[in-house]
Write an enzyme that holds these catalytic residues in place. Structure first.
Site, PDB file in Angstrom:
ATOM      1  N   ASP A 244       0.897  -1.102   0.202  1.00 58.36           N
ATOM      2  CA  ASP A 244       0.044   0.312   0.295  1.00 58.36           C
ATOM      3  C   ASP A 244       0.865   1.065  -0.118  1.00 58.36           C
ATOM      4  OD1 ASP A 244      -2.541   1.483   0.878  1.00 58.36           O
ATOM      5  OD2 ASP A 244      -2.016   1.855   1.983  1.00 58.36           O
ATOM      6  N   GLU A 281       1.141   0.351  -4.319  1.00 56.91           N
ATOM      7  CA  GLU A 281       0.781   0.999  -5.529  1.00 56.91           C
ATOM      8  C   GLU A 281       1.352   2.458  -4.995  1.00 56.91           C
ATOM      9  OE1 GLU A 281      -3.228   3.610  -3.719  1.00 56.91           O
ATOM     10  OE2 GLU A 281      -1.786   2.067  -2.337  1.00 56.91           O
TER      11      GLU A 281
END
Length: 581
Positions: A244, A281
């Site tokens: 993330d 990401e």
């Protein structure tokens, strides 16, 4: 069994295990570590007290039966008898499916989700990407405020349920990817600062102090995160991790944390004899993330491509607010650029950021599968005020066009759960904070955020209202009804084509050629012998494909073959995939 904990600032550490208290000793070989032995088997509850303070859960806890603030529990990973013989499944040629355990079914458990995996096999995807599973306060939430980075959220079923899920997925031939969050921990239930310098004020993030990757004490913090990542891949047989927001992992050391992590994962892959991968990401559009370590890159295996999403979204919807503004000026050109170059912002000026952004990909060296392409994700749906999906605004024909572009593009495609049948349920932002003050702060913050964009407060769902989560659960009766059934059949056909046509998994980004007409609202592109044509306008479009033998592989609406003038007549809001050697 042996217990150990890193607590460099403590003068005394005691182990509290099953009603007994034992003083731990300093480890002379490892500064800041405390060790000791106690009788404990699988399920035994324990915790650590620092300098006679409260008993706290283990930072490396494998299980939190009573939530983030409760005692830890011993997990004996050897007790689980794996059924599936699994050689692994790598990223090249993959089709991913992003799934949130708490809303994939109304039961909201890993076992209930495992019972629905046959649907994904029939759909044709290759990997299930699970949103974060680490424990967080309450029962329901997105999972990005987790703590205890080695444990599984107990309401989902805990460690054993995750093993059963992975085992079932592997039996069915599905790989499993897990979304992990290293850039911050939840605002409640996070006891790490009491143990040591896990965070630093040297850098700040949207969530406060940064995870300590480069300040004093960071060697152990990095080892903590790397160890957690390897534990998911080793102990649970996960096939890959989605990392993330890696752009908020601030690290000024010569060897970046992500480089250290990728080296460790590649080493584990060699050890266990199956492919393992890391997907980042990132919004930086920096090729270094997916450049091999041998070429001075960070060595990650792929990353999300938001530019493709933004270009596709503006082309389909006409939206132009916020970060969509840069793409909305000339959406078809933006979409064409991403299809051929990977990123839209590759050193170009971004009005949203007020500066130039990104760096070009070397198409001769970067394989297409290293970028993930998608029309919807949990972020792009759930971070809208009402969690509305594309299906709330677009006709089935335009949804079919979005699917065709995503599933035939040169990237690794990823779907968001329910997208494949044009789910009529929203996916909204929901929380279950047990701290009343935090719950109210989140509620009011959400309302203020969208009020600034013109939304009435009463139209923004209350994250703490259980009905918000209930609305977000998939309705499994929809795939049996129209128009959902037709959309689902289309997704299945496109995914089957992707697996059957080698040109659609060709890693050569430079091989894609695009033509479009902004006014007529059509776009066509070629990958090897495969041609894809989409008409986003309401009226039929004549799309020039040239003369030659044509075989229609899939069409949303019936189409003929190009006439002697080489023009293919495509109905309004429709699309076609064909071959033309």
């Amino acid at each position: 069994m042996q217990f150990e904990v890193w607590a460099p600032q403590a003068d005394r550490v005691t182990l509290h295990c099953e009603g007994t208290v034992r003083a731990l000793a300093r480890d002379p070989a490892r500064g800041g570590w405390w060790t000791g032995e106690a009788e404990a088997g699988d399920g035994a509850r324990y915790g650590f007290a620092l300098d006679d303070g409260p008993v706290l859960p283990d930072p490396r806890s494998r299980r939190q039966p009573d939530g983030p603030d409760g005692l830890s529990a011993v997990v004996d990973h050897e007790r689980y008898a794996w059924r599936a013989s699994w050689a692994g499944r790598g990223l090249p040629g993959a089709v991913l499916y992003e799934l949130h355990v708490g809303t994939y079914t109304r039961e909201g458990t890993l076992d209930a989700a495992a019972a629905r995996l046959d649907h994904l096999v029939e759909l044709g995807v290759t990997h299930v990407e699970l949103m974060p599973l680490c424990p967080f306060p309450g029962r329901h939430g997105w999972g990005y405020e987790g703590v205890s980075l080695w444990a599984v959220h107990e309401p989902y079923g805990g460690p054993e349920a995750l093993k059963r899920f992975v085992d079932r997925a592997h039996e069915l031939g599905l790989g499993v990817v897990l979304d992990v969050v290293h850039n911050h921990l939840g605002p409640t239930g996070n006891h790490l600062p009491r143990f040591g310098p896990y965070f630093t004020d040297t850098h700040t993030t949207p969530w406060g102090s940064a995870v300590n990757l480069d300040a004093p004490g960071s060697d152990e913090v990095r080892a903590f995160l790397v160890g957690s990542a390897l534990a998911w891949l080793r102990d649970y047989r996960i096939d890959g991790l989605r990392l993330d927001a890696v752009h908020t992992l601030y690290d000024t050391r010569a060897c970046h944390f992500l480089e250290e992590l990728s080296a460790a994962v590649d080493g584990l892959a060699e050890e266990v004899g199956r492919p393992l991968f890391l997907i980042a990401e990132s919004d930086l559009n920096n090729p270094r993330f997916i450049t091999p370590r041998a070429e001075n890159g960070l060595g990650l295996h792929a990353q999300w491509n938001d530019d493709f999403h933004h270009a596709l979204h503006t082309t389909l919807t006409g939206e132009s607010q916020g970060y969509y503004a840069d793409f909305a000026r000339d959406p078809f050109a933006a979409l064409a650029k991403t299809l051929t170059g990977g990123w839209f912002h590759d050193g170009t000026y971004s009005s949203f950021r007020g500066r130039s952004h990104g760096r070009p990909l070397d198409r001769a060296r970067v394989a297409g599968h290293r970028l993930l392409g998608y029309s919807q994700t949990h972020d792009q749906v759930g971070n809208r005020a009402q969690g509305d999906r594309l299906s709330a605004h677009l006709s089935p024909g335009l949804l079919a066009c979005a699917a065709a572009l995503t599933l035939t593009a040169p990237f690794t495609p990823m779907l968001f759960m329910g997208e494949e049948w044009a789910a009529g349920t929203p996916w909204q932002f929901f929380t279950d904070h047990t701290d009343p003050k935090l719950a109210e702060a989140v509620r009011q913050g959400r309302r203020r955020e969208f009020a600034a964009h013109g939304w009435a407060e009463e139209d923004v769902p209350d994250p703490q209202d259980p009905a918000t989560r209930e609305r977000s659960c998939l309705d499994w009766s929809e795939p049996e009804r129209e128009p959902h059934a037709r959309v689902l059949a289309w997704y299945r056909q496109l995914i089957a084509l992707r697996h059957a046509q080698p040109d659609l998994t060709d890693p050569d980004l430079a091989d894609t050629k695009v033509a479009y007409d902004e006014d007529a609202r059509w776009l066509a592109f070629r990958r090897g012998d495969v041609r894809v044509a989409v008409n986003l306008g309401k009226e039929p479009a004549a799309i020039p494909l040239g003369t030659g033998r044509v075989e229609v592989l899939a069409a949303w609406d019936p189409v003929g073959t190009p006439g002697s003038d080489g023009l293919l007549q495509v109905p309004g809001e429709s699309c076609v995939v064909l071959t033309q050697p």
